[in-house]
Motif scaffolding. Structure first.
Motif, mmCIF file in Angstrom:
data_model
loop_
_atom_site.group_PDB
_atom_site.id
_atom_site.type_symbol
_atom_site.label_atom_id
_atom_site.label_comp_id
_atom_site.label_asym_id
_atom_site.label_seq_id
_atom_site.Cartn_x
_atom_site.Cartn_y
_atom_site.Cartn_z
ATOM 1 N N TRP A 217 0.830 -1.214 0.000
ATOM 2 C CA TRP A 217 0.000 0.000 0.000
ATOM 3 C C TRP A 217 0.861 1.258 0.000
ATOM 4 C CZ3 TRP A 217 -1.324 3.353 4.402
ATOM 5 C CH2 TRP A 217 -2.276 4.324 4.062
ATOM 6 N N THR A 218 1.835 1.334 0.913
ATOM 7 C CA THR A 218 2.675 2.531 0.959
ATOM 8 C C THR A 218 3.524 2.665 -0.304
ATOM 9 O OG1 THR A 218 4.381 1.294 2.187
ATOM 10 C CG2 THR A 218 2.780 2.551 3.481
ATOM 11 N N SER B 268 2.658 1.734 -3.348
ATOM 12 C CA SER B 268 1.824 2.256 -4.426
ATOM 13 C C SER B 268 1.555 3.739 -4.249
ATOM 14 C CB SER B 268 0.506 1.477 -4.486
ATOM 15 O OG SER B 268 -0.262 1.669 -3.307
ATOM 16 N N LEU B 269 1.415 4.190 -3.003
ATOM 17 C CA LEU B 269 1.206 5.616 -2.753
ATOM 18 C C LEU B 269 2.427 6.433 -3.180
ATOM 19 C CD1 LEU B 269 -0.565 5.711 0.744
ATOM 20 C CD2 LEU B 269 -1.567 6.220 -1.493
ATOM 21 N N VAL B 270 3.606 5.936 -2.845
ATOM 22 C CA VAL B 270 4.825 6.653 -3.203
ATOM 23 C C VAL B 270 5.021 6.653 -4.722
ATOM 24 C CG1 VAL B 270 7.345 6.645 -2.999
ATOM 25 C CG2 VAL B 270 5.926 6.223 -0.982
ATOM 26 N N ASP B 271 4.684 5.557 -5.380
ATOM 27 C CA ASP B 271 4.804 5.509 -6.839
ATOM 28 C C ASP B 271 3.898 6.533 -7.505
ATOM 29 O OD1 ASP B 271 6.691 3.523 -6.739
ATOM 30 O OD2 ASP B 271 5.257 1.879 -7.052
ATOM 31 N N GLY B 272 2.673 6.664 -6.990
ATOM 32 C CA GLY B 272 1.736 7.605 -7.590
ATOM 33 C C GLY B 272 1.941 9.040 -7.156
ATOM 34 N N HIS B 273 2.411 9.215 -5.926
ATOM 35 C CA HIS B 273 2.586 10.564 -5.367
ATOM 36 C C HIS B 273 3.892 10.585 -4.579
ATOM 37 C CE1 HIS B 273 -1.659 11.286 -6.378
ATOM 38 N NE2 HIS B 273 -1.902 10.099 -5.821
ATOM 39 N N ALA C 66 4.226 12.021 -1.154
ATOM 40 C CA ALA C 66 3.480 11.434 -0.040
ATOM 41 C C ALA C 66 4.397 10.688 0.918
ATOM 42 C CB ALA C 66 2.411 10.478 -0.573
ATOM 43 N N ILE D 281 3.855 9.694 4.913
ATOM 44 C CA ILE D 281 3.781 8.285 5.313
ATOM 45 C C ILE D 281 4.843 7.994 6.365
ATOM 46 C CG2 ILE D 281 4.081 5.903 4.529
ATOM 47 C CD1 ILE D 281 3.023 6.816 1.793
#
Length: 275
Positions: A130-131, A133-138, A141, A145
């Motif tokens: 989850w973290t 994927s968040l870093v990949d997209g933003h 972020a 996190i």
């Protein structure tokens, strides 16, 4: 452990007399086996980390491969601090068992312990995926996190649940004595599972910081292994755990403004070959 004293009187036999303790050579063999497993796990972990580096998330690993790597990491980090409990349990095993039987039962205890940590690896995989994927997209972020992960770790280190589980890990004698009355099958496996559950509860907050620091960060793993060992075995371990909780809260405040604190949440720079 810090307050863990060896079981001097063995469990009573059928006639009420104390059974003699296992020979010292058997206990030495059990110690050597655990140390050997931990040492081999460190060699494998360091070798794998050198090849993979430190990146966000699961680094593209499928769940089975991640769990295998996670199990190796946990064996490296946790077995040194768990060994006194396993050996104390071995001392309580009936004299009627042969040396090899006692070794097999100690191994069963260790397997139960590591099985619990493997189950915890499922949660770790989900959190990292989850973290990541968040870093990949933003990419920005990552700092928030990281701040949230340090804050969660700090709060947990100061929580009553942490205190309860650490108390058990530092002095598990009452639980071990209770389990001594249990009957087979798989009694030793169940004891390992039970102690492993307390150990997960004791160390869960420390594992959270692998999200910002990097799950394959060897320096972070080694540092956490030393902390876990000290928390459980050092007389000042309780105070150390609380001090770390405060330190993590401070890092939570600093993390958004100092990206170097978050190596595990920074995307790898593109290679020159891709330009």
């Amino acid at each position: 452990m810090g307050h863990l004293s060896p079981i001097r009187p063995s469990p009573a036999g059928p006639n009420g007399a104390a059974r003699p303790l296992p020979p010292a050579r058997d206990l030495a063999f059990a110690w050597s086996l655990i140390v050997l497993i931990a040492a081999l796990a460190w060699v494998l972990t360091v070798g794998q980390a050198r090849d993979m580096g430190v990146e966000p998330g699961t680094m593209g690993m499928a769940l089975p491969l991640f769990l295998l790597l996670w199990l190796t990491m946990m064996a490296a980090m946790m077995l040194p601090s768990m060994a006194p409990v396993a050996i104390t349990w071995a001392r309580s095993i009936s004299r009627r068992s042969s040396g090899w039987a006692r070794t097999a039962r100690t191994t069963e205890f260790v397997c139960g312990y590591l099985l619990i940590w493997t189950a915890f690896g499922l949660l770790a995989y989900g959190a990292l995926a989850w973290t990541g994927s968040l870093v990949d997209g933003h990419p920005d972020a990552g700092r928030w996190i990281g701040a949230a992960a340090f804050a969660l770790a700090g709060i947990y280190q100061l929580s009553p649940l942490k205190s309860l589980c650490l108390r058990h890990c530092r002095n598990p004698m009452s639980q071990l004595m209770r389990y001594a009355a249990f009957r087979p099958p798989a009694r030793d496996l169940r004891v390992g599972l039970h102690h492993g559950a307390y150990c997960v509860g004791c160390c869960a907050g420390l594992m959270v910081v692998l999200v910002p620091l990097g799950v394959m960060n060897v320096a972070a793993m080694a540092g956490l292994a030393v902390v876990i060992f000290a928390e459980k075995l050092w007389p000042g371990g309780v105070l150390l755990g609380r001090a770390l909780g405060v330190a993590f809260l401070v890092l939570a405040v600093l993390a958004p403004f100092h990206r170097w604190l978050l190596p595990g949440l920074q995307q790898a720079a593109p290679s020159m070959g891709g330009m």
